[in-house]
Design a protein around this motif. Structure first.
Motif, mmCIF file in Angstrom:
data_model
loop_
_atom_site.group_PDB
_atom_site.id
_atom_site.type_symbol
_atom_site.label_atom_id
_atom_site.label_comp_id
_atom_site.label_asym_id
_atom_site.label_seq_id
_atom_site.Cartn_x
_atom_site.Cartn_y
_atom_site.Cartn_z
ATOM 1 N N TYR A 189 -7.207 -86.439 -37.210
ATOM 2 C CA TYR A 189 -6.944 -86.478 -35.763
ATOM 3 C C TYR A 189 -5.442 -86.405 -35.506
ATOM 4 O O TYR A 189 -4.642 -86.776 -36.363
ATOM 5 C CB TYR A 189 -7.512 -87.779 -35.170
ATOM 6 N N ARG A 190 -5.076 -85.913 -34.291
ATOM 7 C CA ARG A 190 -3.676 -85.789 -33.950
ATOM 8 C C ARG A 190 -3.359 -86.614 -32.696
ATOM 9 O O ARG A 190 -4.111 -86.573 -31.724
ATOM 10 C CB ARG A 190 -3.298 -84.334 -33.697
ATOM 11 N N VAL A 191 -2.260 -87.345 -32.786
ATOM 12 C CA VAL A 191 -1.841 -88.172 -31.647
ATOM 13 C C VAL A 191 -0.398 -87.832 -31.286
ATOM 14 O O VAL A 191 0.337 -87.273 -32.110
ATOM 15 C CB VAL A 191 -1.987 -89.671 -31.983
ATOM 16 N N PRO A 192 0.035 -88.147 -30.070
ATOM 17 C CA PRO A 192 1.419 -87.852 -29.666
ATOM 18 C C PRO A 192 2.416 -88.681 -30.461
ATOM 19 O O PRO A 192 2.147 -89.832 -30.802
ATOM 20 C CB PRO A 192 1.440 -88.227 -28.179
ATOM 21 N N GLY A 193 3.555 -88.054 -30.757
ATOM 22 C CA GLY A 193 4.584 -88.768 -31.510
ATOM 23 C C GLY A 193 5.760 -89.109 -30.626
ATOM 24 O O GLY A 193 5.580 -89.482 -29.463
ATOM 25 N N SER A 194 6.959 -88.932 -31.186
ATOM 26 C CA SER A 194 8.183 -89.230 -30.434
ATOM 27 C C SER A 194 9.159 -88.085 -30.648
ATOM 28 O O SER A 194 9.585 -87.833 -31.773
ATOM 29 C CB SER A 194 8.807 -90.544 -30.928
ATOM 30 N N TYR A 195 9.494 -87.398 -29.538
ATOM 31 C CA TYR A 195 10.379 -86.221 -29.585
ATOM 32 C C TYR A 195 11.372 -86.416 -28.423
ATOM 33 O O TYR A 195 11.201 -85.825 -27.360
ATOM 34 C CB TYR A 195 9.536 -84.964 -29.402
ATOM 35 N N PRO A 196 12.332 -87.295 -28.613
ATOM 36 C CA PRO A 196 13.156 -87.760 -27.485
ATOM 37 C C PRO A 196 13.721 -86.639 -26.612
ATOM 38 O O PRO A 196 13.691 -86.727 -25.388
ATOM 39 C CB PRO A 196 14.274 -88.538 -28.176
ATOM 40 N N LEU A 197 14.195 -85.527 -27.236
ATOM 41 C CA LEU A 197 14.787 -84.460 -26.425
ATOM 42 C C LEU A 197 13.757 -83.880 -25.473
ATOM 43 O O LEU A 197 14.072 -83.469 -24.355
ATOM 44 C CB LEU A 197 15.334 -83.335 -27.316
ATOM 45 N N ARG A 198 12.485 -83.855 -25.874
ATOM 46 C CA ARG A 198 11.475 -83.173 -25.058
ATOM 47 C C ARG A 198 10.605 -84.121 -24.254
ATOM 48 O O ARG A 198 10.072 -83.752 -23.220
ATOM 49 C CB ARG A 198 10.605 -82.254 -25.931
ATOM 50 N N ASP A 199 10.388 -85.365 -24.776
ATOM 51 C CA ASP A 199 9.535 -86.264 -23.985
ATOM 52 C C ASP A 199 10.350 -87.265 -23.168
ATOM 53 O O ASP A 199 9.828 -87.897 -22.242
ATOM 54 C CB ASP A 199 8.496 -86.979 -24.870
ATOM 55 N N GLY A 200 11.608 -87.454 -23.537
ATOM 56 C CA GLY A 200 12.477 -88.353 -22.770
ATOM 57 C C GLY A 200 12.048 -89.805 -22.807
ATOM 58 O O GLY A 200 12.470 -90.617 -21.981
ATOM 59 N N LEU A 201 11.211 -90.151 -23.811
ATOM 60 C CA LEU A 201 10.665 -91.516 -23.848
ATOM 61 C C LEU A 201 11.439 -92.390 -24.828
ATOM 62 O O LEU A 201 11.850 -91.922 -25.891
ATOM 63 C CB LEU A 201 9.188 -91.475 -24.265
ATOM 64 N N ASP A 202 11.537 -93.675 -24.538
ATOM 65 C CA ASP A 202 12.093 -94.588 -25.532
ATOM 66 C C ASP A 202 11.000 -94.877 -26.569
ATOM 67 O O ASP A 202 9.824 -94.552 -26.378
ATOM 68 C CB ASP A 202 12.602 -95.873 -24.865
ATOM 69 N N GLY A 203 11.403 -95.521 -27.668
ATOM 70 C CA GLY A 203 10.473 -95.718 -28.776
ATOM 71 C C GLY A 203 9.251 -96.513 -28.402
ATOM 72 O O GLY A 203 8.121 -96.163 -28.762
ATOM 73 N N ALA A 204 9.466 -97.579 -27.624
ATOM 74 C CA ALA A 204 8.336 -98.456 -27.264
ATOM 75 C C ALA A 204 7.315 -97.709 -26.408
ATOM 76 O O ALA A 204 6.103 -97.808 -26.629
ATOM 77 C CB ALA A 204 8.862 -99.685 -26.530
ATOM 78 N N THR A 205 7.803 -96.908 -25.454
ATOM 79 C CA THR A 205 6.884 -96.170 -24.576
ATOM 80 C C THR A 205 6.137 -95.095 -25.363
ATOM 81 O O THR A 205 4.913 -94.960 -25.255
ATOM 82 C CB THR A 205 7.660 -95.525 -23.416
ATOM 83 N N ALA A 206 6.851 -94.352 -26.191
ATOM 84 C CA ALA A 206 6.192 -93.311 -26.992
ATOM 85 C C ALA A 206 5.159 -93.952 -27.920
ATOM 86 O O ALA A 206 4.053 -93.420 -28.104
ATOM 87 C CB ALA A 206 7.234 -92.534 -27.800
ATOM 88 N N ALA A 207 5.481 -95.121 -28.474
ATOM 89 C CA ALA A 207 4.541 -95.801 -29.366
ATOM 90 C C ALA A 207 3.300 -96.240 -28.603
ATOM 91 O O ALA A 207 2.170 -96.141 -29.100
ATOM 92 C CB ALA A 207 5.215 -97.002 -30.032
ATOM 93 N N ARG A 208 3.491 -96.683 -27.356
ATOM 94 C CA ARG A 208 2.315 -97.105 -26.558
ATOM 95 C C ARG A 208 1.370 -95.930 -26.359
ATOM 96 O O ARG A 208 0.154 -96.060 -26.479
ATOM 97 C CB ARG A 208 2.763 -97.647 -25.199
ATOM 98 N N HIS A 209 1.933 -94.751 -26.116
ATOM 99 C CA HIS A 209 1.091 -93.550 -25.922
ATOM 100 C C HIS A 209 0.325 -93.235 -27.211
ATOM 101 O O HIS A 209 -0.875 -92.948 -27.184
ATOM 102 C CB HIS A 209 1.953 -92.353 -25.520
ATOM 103 N N ALA A 210 1.030 -93.318 -28.352
ATOM 104 C CA ALA A 210 0.384 -93.007 -29.631
ATOM 105 C C ALA A 210 -0.706 -94.030 -29.933
ATOM 106 O O ALA A 210 -1.832 -93.671 -30.319
ATOM 107 C CB ALA A 210 1.424 -92.994 -30.750
#
Ligand code: PLZ
Length: 444
Positions: free
Chosen positions: A189-210
């Protein structure tokens, strides 16, 4: 007639172009390649190597190229480090192969001991050796499934883990890695990661999505492992936002899911520490390594906590060539060279030089300078929209290659130039190569 290496003069560490590249010998070899090798095996450079040493590759026509690729992060100690050459020559003269599963030998055990010492894992570890990065990833998944009794595996957007059926399922980008090769392995399965330049998210927020995707779309009760590159390589040298990886690892620990750090491209001093996991402040359950491990000899490894690795029944891990003795001899020489030649510090110096160079040669089309150590990259964008600019990336890389620099690109959108020089490259050669790239960008 090959010149015995002990009498071969050192390869001059300077860029030199004859009147044609590719020259006549490379052109003739290209014709032979076309008649004998399928087009699916595509090469980046139009020339054929004759020698490689330090930061230089010399082709069969006498062109000397500045190497900013290291054979895709493999020849970190150089492609003919004296210690590696000597170790390989001595081992190959003793025996080339017995198959460790048949008649074992010390070199395999010594490499496993060394990896246990260096790996960012606490407590007792075990290491199994294989031949390629993909094979290591395949076996890390086998171990995770055997230990947890669960089957599902989760990988991230922009991931790259190999070209075998299971690792293609884990890899994100379709062309060229997956297109036309399905069906792929199930329970991946594939889940969203962290790509700061493109998602503009901080680590905690990107981790919550994943984590939401891990919990709602897969379910921890079904999940054997989560696998991630601490810095995503082929996907674009993407450094996850600070805090992302520790949050994912914490979730895994709290939900009896194993975390596999795929350090095939980021390992062995490439990022300025032994492994990139250290800088991310994470302790994986399993770690896959390859590339920089053995100076170009094919070798890969799965290193993990002893109780996890020992969950596999006797005979469950193996393969004919896994941990080949010549590759193990090379690896032991490489691990010594990394320490004796101060290569962790050289990788950190390489990062400083690259950052300083491009901060001095700013260009609005460079969307980001990112990476760590000698795993650095430029992401090219349309300055008006921020959209990826693959055409510019291709033009810059082609011009640099024509000027005698081995330069690699990557990225899901094909818009990333990456710098992976041998860690032994001289600062002078590195700066010259970076200058060629800046000139190519200015002319594009
Ligand atoms: C993180 C990570 N895991 C696994 C692998 C796979 O390693 P193998 O030794 O190529 O199988 C890689 C290989 N990356 C370079 C692939 C080049 C190409 O095939 O076009 C990696 O980077």
């Amino acid at each position: 007639m090959a010149v015995p290496t002990q009498t071969r003069p050192p390869l001059e560490q300077s860029r030199h172009l004859t009147d044609a590249m590719p020259g006549p010998q490379s052109q003739a070899l290209a014709e032979r390649q076309k008649a004998a090798v399928p087009a699916g095996v595509a090469a980046t450079m139009p020339v054929f190597a004759a020698r490689a040493e330090g930061g230089i590759i010399e082709d069969v026509d006498g062109n000397r190229l500045i190497d900013l690729g290291a054979g895709i992060a493999v020849t970190s100690v150089g492609a003919s480090h004296p210690k590696v050459v000597q170790a390989v020559q001595e081992q190959v003269a003793s025996f080339t192969h017995t198959c460790f599963m048949v008649t074992p030998y010390e070199g395999y055990v010594a490499v496993a001991e060394k990896l246990g010492e260096k790996a960012p894992l606490s407590g007792e570890t075990r290491t199994a050796l294989f031949n390629s990065g993909a094979e290591a990833v395949e076996n890390a998944v086998k171990v995770a499934r055997a230990f947890t009794g669960k089957q599902a595996v989760a990988a991230f957007d922009h991931a790259y883990h190999g070209r075998t059926t299971l690792t293609m399922a884990l890899t994100a980008k379709s062309m060229p890695y997956k297109h036309s090769f399905g069906p792929f392995a199930p329970e991946v399965y594939r889940v969203p990661g962290s790509y700061p330049l493109r998602d503009g998210l901080d680590g905690a927020t990107a981790a919550r999505h994943a984590i939401s995707a891990l919990e709602k779309q897969i379910g921890a009760d079904n999940l054997a492992a989560v696998i991630m590159e601490p810095i995503q390589g082929e996907g674009g040298f993407i450094v996850p936002a600070q805090g992302f990886l520790p949050a994912i690892v914490d979730w895994c620990r709290a939900n009896d899911v194993l975390f596999i750090a795929d350090e095939v491209q980021s390992g062995f001093a490439r990022t300025g520490t032994w492994f990139a996991s250290e800088t991310e402040g994470i302790e994986p359950d399993l770690m896959t390594t390859a590339k920089g491990i053995a100076g170009g000899m094919p070798l890969s490894a799965v290193t993990g906590r002893a109780e996890i690795m020992d969950a596999v029944h006797p005979g469950g891990l193996g393969g004919t060539y896994g941990g080949n003795p010549v590759a193990c001899a090379a690896a032991l020489a490489v691990l010594e060279a990394i320490e004796e030649d101060g290569l962790l510090g050289r990788a950190q110096m390489i990062e400083r030089v690259i950052r300083e160079h491009f901060e001095r040669h700013l260009d609005e089309r460079i969307g980001e300078i990112r990476g760590r150590g000698a795993m650095m990259a430029l992401e090219f964008v349309d300055p008006a929209t921020g959209e990826p600019d693959a055409a510019l990336t291709g033009a810059v890389a082609a011009a640099a290659r024509r000027a005698g620099v081995v330069l690699l690109t990557c990225g899901t959108y094909g818009n990333v130039v990456r710098f992976l020089p041998p860690l032994v490259i001289s600062e002078e050669l590195l700066r010259e190569g970076l200058g060629v790239v800046s000139e190519a960008l200015a002319a594009a």
